[in-house]
Structures are given as C-alpha cells and as structure tokens.
Design an enzyme around this catalytic site. Structure first.
Site, short mmCIF file in Angstrom:
data_model
loop_
_atom_site.label_atom_id
_atom_site.label_comp_id
_atom_site.label_asym_id
_atom_site.label_seq_id
_atom_site.Cartn_x
_atom_site.Cartn_y
_atom_site.Cartn_z
CG ASP A 84 -1.33 -1.77 -3.31
OD1 ASP A 84 -0.10 -1.91 -3.44
OD2 ASP A 84 -1.90 -1.85 -2.20
CG HIS A 88 3.46 3.13 1.92
ND1 HIS A 88 3.72 2.47 3.10
CD2 HIS A 88 2.80 2.24 1.13
CE1 HIS A 88 3.21 1.24 3.03
NE2 HIS A 88 2.66 1.08 1.84
#
Ligand code: N7H
Length: 471
Positions: free
Chosen positions: A193, A324
C-alpha cells in the site's frame, strides 16, 4: 511558494512511522486547553521538519545501515465539536449551504449512513454499529504521534499528556503498527500500500516517478489564495481536512473467499482483480495475468499505468471497473473523456497505518477472525465532499459507477461496488468483471471491511494554531 514551516508535516510530506498512536480527546476546560496548546505547538512537526526526517532516514539507508533512527512526529487536528467548544467559527466546506449536509459540520457519526456503514434507526436518528467511543460529537480532537518504535513514541506521548494535564480527557487511544519483516508496507490482506498518492505542482512534481498528473496544492490545502479569494480566513490558511476511519479487516475470511473462488484456478488473480494490483504492488493494467515483484517494487514502473486505450473505452479484460484502485482513481476513464479537471479534484493524500496482530494459526485454520486488525485510515483533502466522502459514497458504494454517465459512447455496464471498500451496510456486495473471460459476469463478495468508527477533523496550520485556536 508553499510555507513548509507553517503546514503540519503529515499532509504533504508524511510523518515517517513504523508505529503511530492516536490519542482522541475531549476538551474539559477551554482556558487550560489554550494554554496547553501554546506549550505543545513547538513540538508539532512541520512539513519542513518531516522532510528533514525523511532525508536522514534515506541517508542512513544509503550508508547501508538497517538500524532505526529514534524519532517521532506529533500532529494535531480538531473535529467540528472541538472547534465549536473553543468558539472557533469559519471552518466549513465551501459551497455547502445546509450545515446538516456539510460532512465536517455534522460530523462522521451523522454522515455514517450516507457513506454506507451498518447501523440501526431511521433517517437522522441512525446509529452506526461502531465502537461507542466514536459516538456523536464525542471527540473534540486527535493528537497522533508517529515514529520509529514504541519506546520513543510512548515517551513523546507521556510528555504530551503532561503538557495537556487536566485540560482534556482521553476518549480512546489506538495504536497502529506496520506489519513485520517482508510484510512491512503491506496492508493486512497482503497488498503493498501507499504507492499512489498525488504529487503537487511546484512542490514535488519535478523528478516524480511516472504516474498520474500532479495536482494543484488547493486540492489538498484549504485557504490557498486565488483570484476569487485573495485573502482567505487565517484559520483556513495552509490547513487540510482529515478523514479518519477505524476499519477492521476480516483477513482469514478474505483469504478463504479467494481460495473458494479462484479465476482459472488462480486465487491470487482474483485478489489482484479485486484490488487492481498484485500483492507485490504490480498493477494488473501492466501485468494482467501474473504477479511481477520487480515491477511492484520499482517506483519508475509501479504507478505508470492509466487504464488507457481500449480499457478506457469500456474494456475490463486487464482491469475491472470494480477494482479498488480503478474505482477510487479512474485515471484515463476520466482523462481520455475530457474530465481531467474533475479527476484532479478527487485526489486524496492517504496516510494510514495498520493495526492489530498478524493472523494466528488458529484463525487461519478456522478461517475466522478472533483478533481485531485492520487499517487506521487517514486521508487529507481541502474539501471532504470532493475527496473522501465523494469517493466512498458516489464511486465505491455506487454500483453504477463508472458508467455511461461519464461518456455516453461507452458500452453500457454496471460495474457493481468497489470489491474492497464498497459498503452496503452489512450486506454482501455485487461486483462485475472479476473474471476476464466473462467480463459481464457478477460475483457476490461478502463484506471484509467492517467500519468501527471515525470522525472528520481539521488539521490547522501552525499559524492558525497559534493566532486563532490557542488565542
Ligand atoms: Fe485503498 N487494499 O489493500 O486493498 N488501497 N484501501 N482506500 N486506495 C489502495 O496504489 C485498501 C480505502 C484509495 O491512485 C491500494 O497505493 C484497504 C478508503 C485510493 O491508483 C491498496 C482499505 C479509500 C487509492 C488499498 C482501503 C481508499 C488506494 C493500492 C481499508 C477512500 C489509490 C496501493 C481497509 C475512500 C488509487 C496504492 C490510485 C489504493 C487497499 C481503504 C482510497 C492495496 C485494505 C476508505 C484513492
């Protein structure tokens, strides 16, 4: 130019952190609090100081040293309830006429139904199924301290609490930690991330690795002078709105779902098509059928993709609309349809950290979470109705986005919810396009992210803290 000595360090630069403690407080005595705040301001890390910290970490690594340099960075932000308690006015979302629909003024508790959280009760009496600490207007502010290790951060927190004395009381304290060893930088589902954050024109756009176009500072900072507003209110200058979300992740359940629903026998492929990246960080737009860790870790290649060409014309073979990353930053789906300005306004600066322990053998064997773990999600923007609230509500939770409303020439499609963060109260989410061989096929994905609280805050500049808030 940007005044890096005035802007809090986390907004544009990022407080370097292996661990971070969030101390959510309620103000008990406004006079005591103002005095304490004045004493605390010199310890609040500015953007210039955060840059210096990052540089010393980079230099340390260049020397081949792997030890941690002990350091901390303290930040502060206030909810509308806190500013109101202190008698501060003028912090609101521009252009939202009704205070009951300004996310900052009403607070996240009142906005929770709107952004898809589970709960009970009708209309404005809705009560989200959250940790009660995040009750309506319960929290006046948050002080968060990121740093190298628990000992150093705990000492800084103890010092901060001494300064605050009886001016505040603790509502809840939450500690976040990056994950161990090779999972450091990866969130709890296992995906790298913190790769794609906006770069800012005139600040860090030169020499930035290839990726989405840089944005104007006014996308992230409030109170930036413009021709239409040459003298913004001092409280707003160089501030930012901070959306905090306490998001639990059901990791063993997520892993079991991937195992049970492989695409062409490949469970990792399903995960990658839900996120838009492989676990290594490699974008599926670049490498659609298998992971490529070399691309994942290479800043020159891991954000250099745009869903362009055939993809931007409605094709989902390389990446579904429901993935996403595509839902939350649709790149060429906007830029190739004349909507670059609209897209730029939706960019947010993400600064979260993981919390909770690694999955235990018992949890993995039973495919059931016993311990709480997830993401302490934080993002910054100059306008919550254009940033966090819009992305969650109008993009992630909206089964019709991205659709022909953006471009009538697109093949009509109904992508379903964001596979990862789409929220439909506690219900499962319908998602389309996960199987590249059957792009119109749908999949029902249970809820793997459970919101347990949150609040909208305002992160003021050093001058606003000194001259307006502590005044
Ligand atoms: Fe997301 N995840 O592990 O699946 N996110 N996110 N996010 N997110 C991103 O590109 C994740 C959440 C955005 O520019 C990556 O840096 C998880 C919320 C945006 O291409 C991964 C949670 C919101 C981007 C995850 C969570 C967003 C992004 C890829 C909650 C806003 C950049 C790494 C537990 C409403 C998109 C990267 C772009 C990327 C995950 C929350 C937004 C792996 C687990 C609530 C804008």
């Amino acid at each position: 130019p940007l005044d890096l000595n005035n802007i809090q360090g986390d907004i544009l630069v990022g407080i370097p952190k292996k661990t971070q403690t969030y101390f959510f407080f309620a103000i008990q005595d406004t006079t005591l609090f103002r005095t304490a705040l004045l004493a605390l301001i010199p310890f609040i890390k500015t953007a210039a100081q955060a840059q210096a910290d990052q540089k010393s970490i980079a230099d340390h690594k260049l020397k081949g040293l792997t030890t941690l340099i002990p350091m901390t960075g303290t930040q502060i932000a206030f909810s509308n309830a806190g500013l109101t308690k202190l008698g501060i006015t003028g912090v609101a979302t521009p252009g939202v006429a009704d205070p009951n629909s300004d996310p900052f003024l009403e607070g996240q508790f009142k906005d929770s139904k709107n952004i898809g959280d589970a709960g009970t009760g009708p209309g404005r009496d809705f009560v989200p199924a959250w940790d009660p600490a995040f009750g309506n207007a319960n929290i006046h502010g948050v002080i968060f301290i990121g740093g190298s290790d628990h000992l150093t951060v705990d000492a800084e927190l103890a010092k901060t609490k001494l300064i605050l004395g009886l001016s505040v009381k603790e509502v809840i304290q939450i500690r976040g930690d990056t994950r161990p060893k090779d999972q450091s930088g990866h969130e709890h589902f296992g995906f790298l991330d913190g790769i794609s954050n906006p770069t800012i024109i005139g600040f860090n756009d030169k020499n930035a690795p290839p990726g989405p176009k840089p944005v104007d500072r006014s996308v992230l900072l409030t109170g930036q002078p413009s021709t239409s507003n040459p003298g913004p209110a001092p409280v707003l200058v160089d501030g930012s709105f901070l959306a905090f979300r306490y998001l639990f992740q059901l990791v063993p359940e997520f892993n079991q779902f991937l195992k049970q629903n492989p695409i062409n026998g490949d469970s990792e492929l399903l995960g990658a098509r839900m996120v838009g990246r492989w676990k290594s960080g490699a974008p599926i737009d670049v490498t659609p059928t298998q992971d490529n860790p070399d691309i994942g870790k290479d800043p020159q290649r891991n954000n250099n993709f745009f869903y362009s060409g055939e993809l931007a014309k409605g094709d989902q073979t390389r990446c579904p609309y429901s993935a996403h990353t595509r839902k939350t930053n649709p790149r060429a789906d906007f830029t190739e349809h004349g909507l670059a300005d609209q897209l730029n306004q939706r960019r947010i600066m993400r600064r979260g950290i993981q919390f909770g322990p690694e999955v235990t053998t018992e949890e993995a064997n039973n495919n059931r979470s016993i311990n709480g773990r997830g993401l302490l999600f934080v993002c910054y923007q100059s306008d919550l109705t254009k940033g966090f609230q819009f992305i969650q509500k109008t993009w992630a939770n909206n089964p019709g986005f991205l659709n022909t409303a953006v471009d009538s020439n697109l093949k009509p499609i109904q992508p379903g919810l964001d596979s990862i963060i789409g929220q439909n109260a506690d219900q499962a989410r319908g998602v389309v396009g996960t199987d590249p061989a059957n792009p119109d096929g749908s999949l029902t994905i249970p809820r793997f992210i459970v919101p347990q609280g949150g609040e909208y805050f305002f992160s003021p500049s050093i001058s606003a803290l000194k001259n307006v808030i502590a005044h």
